[in-house]
Design an enzyme around this catalytic site. Structure first.
Site, short mmCIF file in Angstrom:
data_model
loop_
_atom_site.label_atom_id
_atom_site.label_comp_id
_atom_site.label_asym_id
_atom_site.label_seq_id
_atom_site.Cartn_x
_atom_site.Cartn_y
_atom_site.Cartn_z
N ASN A 58 -50.49 -59.70 -11.17
CA ASN A 58 -50.50 -60.30 -9.83
C ASN A 58 -51.49 -61.45 -9.83
OD1 ASN A 58 -48.85 -59.13 -7.81
ND2 ASN A 58 -50.09 -57.27 -7.88
N LYS A 116 -39.68 -51.41 -15.66
CA LYS A 116 -40.38 -50.16 -15.34
C LYS A 116 -39.48 -48.98 -15.67
CE LYS A 116 -43.57 -51.75 -11.77
NZ LYS A 116 -44.28 -51.52 -10.52
N ASP A 124 -40.85 -47.25 -8.56
CA ASP A 124 -42.21 -47.70 -8.85
C ASP A 124 -43.11 -46.54 -9.27
OD1 ASP A 124 -44.43 -49.25 -9.04
OD2 ASP A 124 -44.69 -49.59 -6.89
N GLU A 143 -42.90 -59.01 -4.89
CA GLU A 143 -43.96 -58.66 -3.95
C GLU A 143 -44.80 -59.88 -3.56
OE1 GLU A 143 -45.88 -55.25 -5.92
OE2 GLU A 143 -44.46 -53.97 -4.86
N TRP A 171 -40.79 -51.52 2.74
CA TRP A 171 -40.78 -51.49 1.28
C TRP A 171 -39.55 -50.83 0.64
CZ3 TRP A 171 -44.53 -54.40 -0.83
CH2 TRP A 171 -45.64 -54.70 -0.02
N ARG A 183 -41.17 -59.64 -16.07
CA ARG A 183 -40.97 -58.31 -15.47
C ARG A 183 -39.74 -58.27 -14.56
NH1 ARG A 183 -45.33 -56.42 -12.25
NH2 ARG A 183 -45.41 -54.31 -13.04
N GLU A 211 -46.18 -32.40 -9.60
CA GLU A 211 -44.89 -32.63 -8.94
C GLU A 211 -44.62 -31.54 -7.90
OE1 GLU A 211 -41.45 -32.04 -11.47
OE2 GLU A 211 -40.38 -33.62 -10.41
N ARG A 213 -33.37 -50.26 -2.52
CA ARG A 213 -34.34 -50.84 -3.47
C ARG A 213 -34.04 -50.42 -4.91
NH1 ARG A 213 -40.93 -50.38 -3.16
NH2 ARG A 213 -41.30 -50.47 -5.39
N ARG A 265 -55.34 -51.00 -8.75
CA ARG A 265 -54.98 -49.63 -9.13
C ARG A 265 -55.89 -49.13 -10.27
NH1 ARG A 265 -52.71 -49.53 -4.41
NH2 ARG A 265 -50.97 -50.94 -4.26
N GLU A 292 -51.40 -44.27 -10.50
CA GLU A 292 -51.32 -44.74 -9.11
C GLU A 292 -50.70 -43.70 -8.17
OE1 GLU A 292 -49.26 -48.43 -8.77
OE2 GLU A 292 -49.34 -48.44 -6.58
C1 GCU Z 1 -46.97 -51.33 -7.48
C2 GCU Z 1 -48.42 -51.41 -7.16
C3 GCU Z 1 -48.88 -52.81 -7.06
C4 GCU Z 1 -48.46 -53.59 -8.28
C5 GCU Z 1 -46.99 -53.46 -8.50
C6 GCU Z 1 -46.52 -54.10 -9.78
O1 GCU Z 1 -46.21 -51.75 -6.37
O2 GCU Z 1 -48.69 -50.72 -5.98
O3 GCU Z 1 -50.27 -52.79 -6.93
O4 GCU Z 1 -48.81 -54.90 -8.16
O5 GCU Z 1 -46.65 -52.12 -8.57
O6 GCU Z 1 -46.10 -53.37 -10.67
O7 GCU Z 1 -46.56 -55.31 -9.93
#
Ligand code: GCU
Length: 685
Positions: A205, A363, A368, A289, A548, A322, A518, A339, A164, A396
């Protein structure tokens, strides 16, 4: 590659009153040395004044004595003293005041002094009136940071790409190697100037080669980097892979209750901290994820996080864990699983079970980083757990730094959200800002983090004006009382100098940009209508029939997700009276209407318009506003520095074009699905 100075672009300020010629500072500590250098550069470039530096302590003491004895009014020129005052509120606080004929910048500790120095420079850049009040002794500026932790999270991969990332490649990593150069220093300088005190340099990630960051090969470089950051008051953090015991240690498991796994981490932390003693700790994305985590072994998140926290505790490190945990293999036909509920359902039962060096990073919304979401109910729910608010400066879902979308107004609203965690009709001190600052529950390990929007582009952020989000995050995290407008004003002035025309043009652009975005993308809290995977551009059903959990449920009669008690029950995760407010379609804030309710197209909003008409109007208006922004910006053609105008103009043009595409695709989709024409008879295809 040459790159910009961003908001540390010191330009001459006409008629500045800055009557000082000597700088007194004991420069033993790196942060004080940097503060002194920075002030010398700023005085020269902003006020054309050469500040000579005196760093000998006996000379400083003598000067301080003389300074105190002379009444301010009698003397024209004086000195600036950089001092530490151990009595101040905390290590990171500062005070700027006139004393005798001198100006004293005082810090509770070295970092506070550095922040105070940057604050003085910012005042010199942006506020001549305040500067003259301070210089004449009429006003003192005093500030302690609102949040203990103010962090950036970079999603930089060690191969140099950025997840991103919309501003080029990583400046931390090139070809699996960590790079430390002038840009790294300038980055740290930018952070210190807005009070950011921690940064995670690698993508949460964690995959492949990144696992190796905590091996012998990388530790010497990390140690150099940590030292460089420390000299700017910034702590280095890393993301780690929960499966490192398997990937690095050759074990068959990463079960947090397994003795061998615990032993692996104990030894690993020992090895890492021997080389990088100032490391702040680790950020972890587990069971999220597809990332590994404790669930695989039937353990919960407290067991997973505490295992790491215990290994890192001897070194004073933190584990930032997280809460972005949800089922990402949903069946779109299943209307029961929501979700939005997942964060709360997973983490609330664990409240009170996390060690005190664990922080849950949450978050801002339950989904998201959509253009608008309600505030995550975890902030209202958790009471005995350290919490950190995570926002995303990387745009993003908000235009990917091709579109202008100043996010500070959104973050401001999130911080102001009243949680009622202190009880119904509480005394008003339980906003998200009160919680994440640690004020409500007396916590010290908490604060704010932003997913960073930087890269190796010449302007750091792709869109020149996206730097306002970088700047704004730091300023807001340090001082949660600032308004989005105050921050925007500062940013424009610091970046482009005190030019009225630039300010008059850019300020309204920044302040209206979130709402504009928006309007032409996804109004009323619906979210998600983007192209899968890269998340740019309109695609109403892009995420509709996928795994998702990101649905809008549009059919020929209506749209939106029923999250009331008769729907998914998500509203029940909020304290009263928020729960009832969202439950009732009449009291639900309309900007979140479709997040909480499935609504017929013929439903009348408070304006008297039907839902479908609102959708049409909103997209027409948004696209028109994007076009107007482009036209208005033209007035800066011969005023902005060369390069800046073209870069911004090119992006605004893309934005205006893409806003039309959004308008036409969304309106067409809803016209065709509802069969209801636009009352105003505009062309909808
Ligand atoms: C979103 C994003 C991912 C990222 C994820 C996260 O889903 O698209 O690229 O890894 O957030 O916050 O971990």
């Amino acid at each position: 590659m040459a790159y910009s100075k961003a908001w540390l672009n010191y330009q001459v300020v006409e008629n500045i009153r800055f009557p000082f010629d000597t700088l007194y500072a004991e420069t033993g500590d790196k942060r004080i040395q940097i503060a002194a250098q920075e002030l010398q550069v700023a005085a020269k470039e902003l006020a054309k004044i050469k500040l000579s530096l005196v760093s000998d302590s006996s000379q400083i003491q003598r000067a301080a004595k003389e300074n105190g004895a002379i009444p301010a009014a009698r003397v024209v020129k004086g000195g600036i003293f950089l001092e530490i005052d151990g009595e101040m509120q905390n290590e990171e606080s500062y005070r700027i005041s006139r004393q005798g004929r001198g100006l004293v910048v005082c810090g509770g500790g070295e970092s506070g002094l550095l922040y105070g120095t940057f604050a003085l420079i910012r005042i010199m850049q942006t506020d001549p009136q305040l500067l003259s009040k301070i210089c004449s002794g009429k006003q003192t500026v005093e500030q302690a940071p609102a949040n203990p932790l103010r962090m950036l999270n970079h999603w930089d991969n060690v191969d140099g790409s950025i997840e991103r990332g919309y501003a080029g490649n990583s400046f931390f990593f090139v070809g699996n190697e960590l790079v430390i150069d002038g840009r790294t220093r300038d980055y740290a300088r930018l952070l210190a100037s807005v009070g950011i005190n921690g940064t995670v340099i690698n993508n949460v990630n964690v995959r492949g080669a990144a696992t190796e960051l905590i091996t012998e090969r990388c530790l010497p470089q990390l140690s150099r980097l940590a030292e460089l950051f420390s000299s700017y008051g910034v702590k280095l953090y890393l993301s780690l892979n929960f499966a490192a015991p398997i990937e690095l240690g050759g074990l068959a498991t990463c079960d947090p209750l397994d003795g061998q796994v615990q032993d692996f981490w104990k030894k690993k932390m020992e090895q890492v901290y021997a080389k990088v003693p100032s490391l702040g700790g680790f950020l972890v994305k587990a069971d999220s994820e597809g990332r590994p985590g404790p669930f695989t072994y039937g353990r919960n998140h407290a067991e997973g996080a505490n295992m790491l926290a215990r290994a890192i505790r001897p070194y004073g490190g933190l584990i930032i864990w997280r809460c972005f945990v949800y089922n990402c293999r949903q069946d779109w036909r299943d209307r029961k699983t929501d979700r939005a509920r997942a964060g709360y359902d997973n983490f609330m039962p664990l409240d009170g079970q996390f060690d005190d060096n664990v922080i849950l990073q949450i978050k801002n919304g339950p989904m998201d980083f959509q253009v608008r979401e309600p505030v995550s109910p975890l902030f209202s729910g958790l009471k005995e757990t350290n919490m950190m608010l995570e926002v995303q400066a990387a745009q993003e879902y908000t235009g990917q730094q091709r579109h202008l979308c100043y996010l500070v107004p959104m973050w401001r609203e999130i911080l102001d959200f009243k949680t009622y965690a202190a009880g119904k009709g509480g005394d008003g001190a339980d906003s998200v800002a009160d919680i994440v600052s640690g004020r409500l529950y007396g916590q010290g390990n908490c604060g704010m983090a932003a997913v960073a929007n930087t890269g190796d582009d010449e302007n750091w952020t792709g869109h020149d004006m996206a730097a306002a989000n970088f700047y704004g995050f730091g300023r807001l995290a340090f001082d949660t009382a600032l308004t989005a407008e105050e921050i925007a004003r500062e940013w424009v002035r610091c970046t482009y100098g005190c030019n009225r025309e630039i300010l008059d043009c850019m300020l309204p652009m920044l302040l209206s940009s979130w709402e504009t975005y928006e309007k032409y993308t996804s109004p009323l809290g619906i979210g998600w209508m983007v192209n899968p995977s890269h998340h740019y551009g309109p695609n109403v059903d892009g995420y509709e029939y996928d795994r998702w959990g990101t649905y809008h449920y549009s059919d020929c009669r209506g749209m939106g997700v029923d999250r009331t008690m008769s729907g998914t029950g998500y509203v029940s995760q909020y304290n009263e009276p928020n729960c009832s407010m969202y439950e009732d379609i009449k009291t639900c804030p309309e900007e979140l209407l479709l997040f909480f309710h499935h609504v017929p197209y013929t439903y009348r909003l408070k304006t008297g318009k039907t839902l479908i008409q609102h959708i049409y109007d909103s997209h027409f208006e948004g696209a028109m506003q994007a076009q107007n922004m482009l036209l208005n910006f033209d007035s800066l053609k011969h005023i902005l520095p060369p390069g800046a105008f073209e870069r911004i103009h090119t992006r605004l043009k893309v934005q205006a074009d893409h806003a039309k595409e959004w308008r036409d695709r969304i309106n067409t989709y809803y016209f065709r699905i509802s069969g209801i024409p636009d009352e105003k008879g505009r062309t909808i295809y």
